[in-house]
Design an enzyme around this catalytic site. Structure first.
Site, mmCIF file in Angstrom:
data_model
loop_
_atom_site.group_PDB
_atom_site.id
_atom_site.type_symbol
_atom_site.label_atom_id
_atom_site.label_comp_id
_atom_site.label_asym_id
_atom_site.label_seq_id
_atom_site.Cartn_x
_atom_site.Cartn_y
_atom_site.Cartn_z
ATOM 1 N N GLU A 271 0.927 -1.001 0.096
ATOM 2 C CA GLU A 271 -0.119 -0.083 0.101
ATOM 3 C C GLU A 271 0.745 1.118 0.136
ATOM 4 O OE1 GLU A 271 -3.147 0.048 -0.272
ATOM 5 O OE2 GLU A 271 -3.689 -1.988 0.119
ATOM 6 N N CYS A 305 -2.429 9.333 2.521
ATOM 7 C CA CYS A 305 -2.292 9.052 1.020
ATOM 8 C C CYS A 305 -3.562 9.241 0.221
ATOM 9 C CB CYS A 305 -1.937 7.382 1.336
ATOM 10 S SG CYS A 305 -3.176 6.449 2.037
HETATM 11 P P1 NAP Z 1 8.401 5.066 4.693
HETATM 12 O O1 NAP Z 1 9.562 6.042 4.848
HETATM 13 O O2 NAP Z 1 8.359 3.977 3.526
HETATM 14 O O3 NAP Z 1 8.388 4.173 5.719
HETATM 15 C C1 NAP Z 1 7.332 3.242 6.118
HETATM 16 C C2 NAP Z 1 8.004 2.093 6.784
HETATM 17 O O4 NAP Z 1 8.995 1.504 6.217
HETATM 18 C C3 NAP Z 1 8.423 2.307 8.244
HETATM 19 O O5 NAP Z 1 7.949 1.329 9.148
HETATM 20 C C4 NAP Z 1 9.906 2.597 8.064
HETATM 21 O O6 NAP Z 1 10.765 2.399 9.249
HETATM 22 C C5 NAP Z 1 10.326 1.606 7.272
HETATM 23 N N1 NAP Z 1 11.359 1.834 6.177
HETATM 24 C C6 NAP Z 1 11.768 3.151 6.008
HETATM 25 N N2 NAP Z 1 13.106 3.017 5.206
HETATM 26 C C7 NAP Z 1 13.303 1.599 5.092
HETATM 27 C C8 NAP Z 1 14.458 0.862 4.273
HETATM 28 N N3 NAP Z 1 15.242 1.618 3.684
HETATM 29 N N4 NAP Z 1 14.000 -0.539 4.210
HETATM 30 C C9 NAP Z 1 13.105 -0.922 4.903
HETATM 31 N N5 NAP Z 1 12.116 -0.408 5.661
HETATM 32 C C10 NAP Z 1 12.154 0.803 5.917
HETATM 33 O O7 NAP Z 1 6.968 5.956 4.572
HETATM 34 P P2 NAP Z 1 6.475 6.817 5.683
HETATM 35 O O8 NAP Z 1 7.284 8.175 5.403
HETATM 36 O O9 NAP Z 1 6.393 6.388 7.059
HETATM 37 O O10 NAP Z 1 4.986 6.898 5.161
HETATM 38 C C11 NAP Z 1 4.472 7.808 4.239
HETATM 39 C C12 NAP Z 1 4.072 7.223 2.890
HETATM 40 O O11 NAP Z 1 3.198 6.016 3.104
HETATM 41 C C13 NAP Z 1 3.532 7.972 1.800
HETATM 42 O O12 NAP Z 1 4.163 7.618 0.741
HETATM 43 C C14 NAP Z 1 2.021 7.376 2.151
HETATM 44 O O13 NAP Z 1 1.420 7.973 0.801
HETATM 45 C C15 NAP Z 1 2.196 6.061 2.392
HETATM 46 N N6 NAP Z 1 0.857 5.552 2.790
HETATM 47 C C16 NAP Z 1 0.198 4.729 1.958
HETATM 48 C C17 NAP Z 1 -1.150 3.976 2.503
HETATM 49 C C18 NAP Z 1 -2.022 3.104 1.685
HETATM 50 O O14 NAP Z 1 -2.723 2.629 2.311
HETATM 51 N N7 NAP Z 1 -1.555 3.085 0.392
HETATM 52 C C19 NAP Z 1 -1.603 4.560 3.864
HETATM 53 C C20 NAP Z 1 -0.565 5.339 4.494
HETATM 54 C C21 NAP Z 1 0.588 5.869 4.160
HETATM 55 P P3 NAP Z 1 11.384 3.688 10.021
HETATM 56 O O15 NAP Z 1 10.212 4.659 10.421
HETATM 57 O O16 NAP Z 1 11.908 2.867 11.424
HETATM 58 O O17 NAP Z 1 12.417 4.224 9.222
#
Ligand code: NAP
Length: 505
Positions: A271, A305
């Site tokens: 997602e 999102c």
């Molecule tokens: P993110 O940076 O991708 O992080 C999401 C998760 O991935 C966190 O648990 C993070 O851990 C982990 N992560 C980060 N870097 C990583 C890496 N290099 N390798 C493996 N895991 C890693 O996203 P975010 O900033 O938290 O969330 C915002 C994004 O989520 C937006 O793009 C939004 O649109 C999307 N979103 C989508 C939905 C949907 O249903 N489609 C719903 C909500 C949000 P750490 O925090 O510990 O770094």
């Protein structure tokens, strides 16, 4: 109550959070039914984005501890999958009731670690809990099929079986609901789960674990592992005992995890990001449309999102729409989400504030009109005041990037083919909004939009019964609805031969 008096109240509380039930504030990982410290001395601090105050910390588990967590989930899976679906459903329903009973504490924890308003946090607790209630029942409807046989003397059919251990990696913007939307489906299907919450918001996840334990969910069935994101995720992706990976977060990280799961050929659900168009037709009342667009843009300070990212308004009502939009957005109150009457809390951290500002600067440099937005009014370094940009064009970052902030970009359109092409001009395909009462136009737009979800004349579109998810680079698979259960189940085909042909199989 002022922010200062609220903060003092917490500071004087023995647990630092002043919860009615202090045991919900956990600062350890939860593995195999035990609260565990990290064994390498590494930890991650968690801060209140509104005040910068350090709220606490969680340990970073070491590789051998993650390995033990996977082993415990694998072991627990053998018994959990053998329970009847209604037995699992009863445990899930107890968990659901406990979450609702502790709604105020869970909302408080969420507002403090994420920054959203208490009203939004309460809404998220209800929304998150609803998935557990829904899947507690849906687990009993994991039906197989009977297949009319083409083989003499054989009965054919399918069974649906739990896929195994599922790793769930979740973001900070919905710290509770993004976990329950996955976990409820996985647990109802008979899988066990390992949750890796976002480093910014681990406390909501750990409170869920505390309540899962109280609900009687057995050790190893629901674990929360905290750790260095890239390290933990890589280990989960590599391990063949983990059968499924479900990730919500950015498209950048989603791509990485998909490639890391290739070696162990896991079931992967993603997602990812969105870039939602919000289309306003010529028949709309501009005030009604502006009110809906403000709702669709600013929830969770735009860190959603589903947030309207490109507002596309028919040229016949463009200027009127802008006038109403700016009037309504001026009423939004920005501040600490704990204070009543606040509409927009802070952004999650300063990088997010800096990104929002560069998106605004880029648009203005390229000719967008900055109609409203004064950052000198921001009540703290993590806050970003709502911005309205008119005449946004496809070359601008505000058009092709997910702004994830209270920056609203508006563009005019003239005919339906043009607006469909404009709306689809993005690598994302999560959600789109359409505002018009013309049934012919509604149908044309609904069919032409390449998005996983289209909401017509309604800002609210999500909930437990619907298949939430995107197309293109917004992801793979669906969460919620009967489709949500399928993400965690395998289909087993059976051919039962040697039967008397006359048995009618
Ligand atoms: P993110 O940076 O991708 O992080 C999401 C998760 O991935 C966190 O648990 C993070 O851990 C982990 N992560 C980060 N870097 C990583 C890496 N290099 N390798 C493996 N895991 C890693 O996203 P975010 O900033 O938290 O969330 C915002 C994004 O989520 C937006 O793009 C939004 O649109 C999307 N979103 C989508 C939905 C949907 O249903 N489609 C719903 C909500 C949000 P750490 O925090 O510990 O770094």
């Amino acid at each position: 109550m002022s922010v200062q008096s609220l903060t003092r109240q917490w500071a004087s509380a023995s647990d630092g959070m002043a919860l009615e039930d202090p045991r919900l504030f956990r600062q350890l990982a939860y593995v195999d039914g035990c609260w565990v410290h990290g064994e390498g001395g590494r930890e991650e601090a968690v801060f209140d984005p509104a005040t910068g105050e350090r709220l606490g910390q969680v340990p970073w588990l070491e590789s051998h501890q993650i390995d033990a967590a996977i082993a415990s989930a694998d072991k627990a899976q053998r018994a959990w999958r053998l329970l009847r679906a209604d037995e699992r459903g009863e445990l899930l329903d107890t968990w659901y009731r406990l979450i609702r009973e502790h709604k105020e504490d869970l909302a408080m924890l969420m507002t403090r670690e994420q920054g959203k308003t208490l009203a939004d946090a309460r809404g998220e607790v209800e929304y998150g809990a609803s998935f557990i209630h829904w899947f507690a029942e849906e687990g009993s409807r994991a039906y197989g099929e009977t297949i009319p046989s083409h083989i003499p003397g054989a009965a054919l059919g399918t069974l649906r079986e739990p896929i195994g251990v599922a790793a769930l990696i979740t973001p900070w913007n919905f710290p509770l609901a993004m976990i329950t939307r996955k976990a409820a489906a996985a647990l109802a299907a008979g899988c066990t789960v390992l949750v890796k919450p976002a480093g910014e918001t681990p406390f909501s996840a750990l409170a869920l674990a505390e309540l899962a334990e109280r609900a009687g969910i057995p050790a190893g069935v629901f674990s929360v592992i905290t750790g260095e994101a890239a390290e933990v995720s890589k280990q989960l992706c590599d391990d063949s005992r983990v059968a499924a990976l479900s990730f919500t977060g950015s498209t950048r990280v989603g791509r990485l995890l998909l490639s890391q799961c290739a070696n162990s050929v896991k079931r992967v659900s993603l997602e990812l990001g969105g870039n939602a168009p919000f289309i306003v037709g010529p028949d709309m009342d501009p005030e009604e449309a502006a009110r809906a667009a403000v709702d669709a843009k600013f929830q969770t300070s735009g860190q959603d999102c589903l947030a309207a990212n490109r507002i596309l308004v028919h040229d016949s009502l463009y200027e009127d729409f802008l006038t109403h939009f700016v009037r309504l957005m001026k009423k939004l109150k920005v501040g600490n989400g704990l204070v009543s009457g606040i509409d927009l809390g802070p952004l999650i951290h300063r990088d997010a504030v800096a990104k929002a500002q560069t998106i605004v600067d880029d648009a203005v440099e390229q000719g967008a009109r900055l109609i409203y937005g004064d950052q000198s009014m921001a009540p703290g370094p993590n806050f970003f005041m709502p911005v309205l940009l008119a005449d946004v064009t496809p070359s601008m970052r505000a058009w092709h990037e997910e702004t994830f902030s209270p920056v609203a970009g508006v563009t005019a359109w003239h005919d339906e083919d043009e607006v469909i092409a404009m709306a689809n001009d993005t690598e994302y395909g999560l959600a789109a909004y359409v505002y018009t009462h013309d049934i012919r136009r509604i149908w044309q737009l609904m069919r032409g939009l390449r998005f996983g979800m289209v909401s017509v004349n309604s800002v609210k579109m999500t909930g437990a019964p619907i298949p939430f998810g995107g197309v293109k680079q917004s992801g793979l698979g669906r969460e919620g609805g009967r489709q949500g259960l399928e993400e965690y189940m395998d289909i087993k085909y059976y051919c039962l031969g040697g039967l008397p042909s006359a048995s009618g199989s």
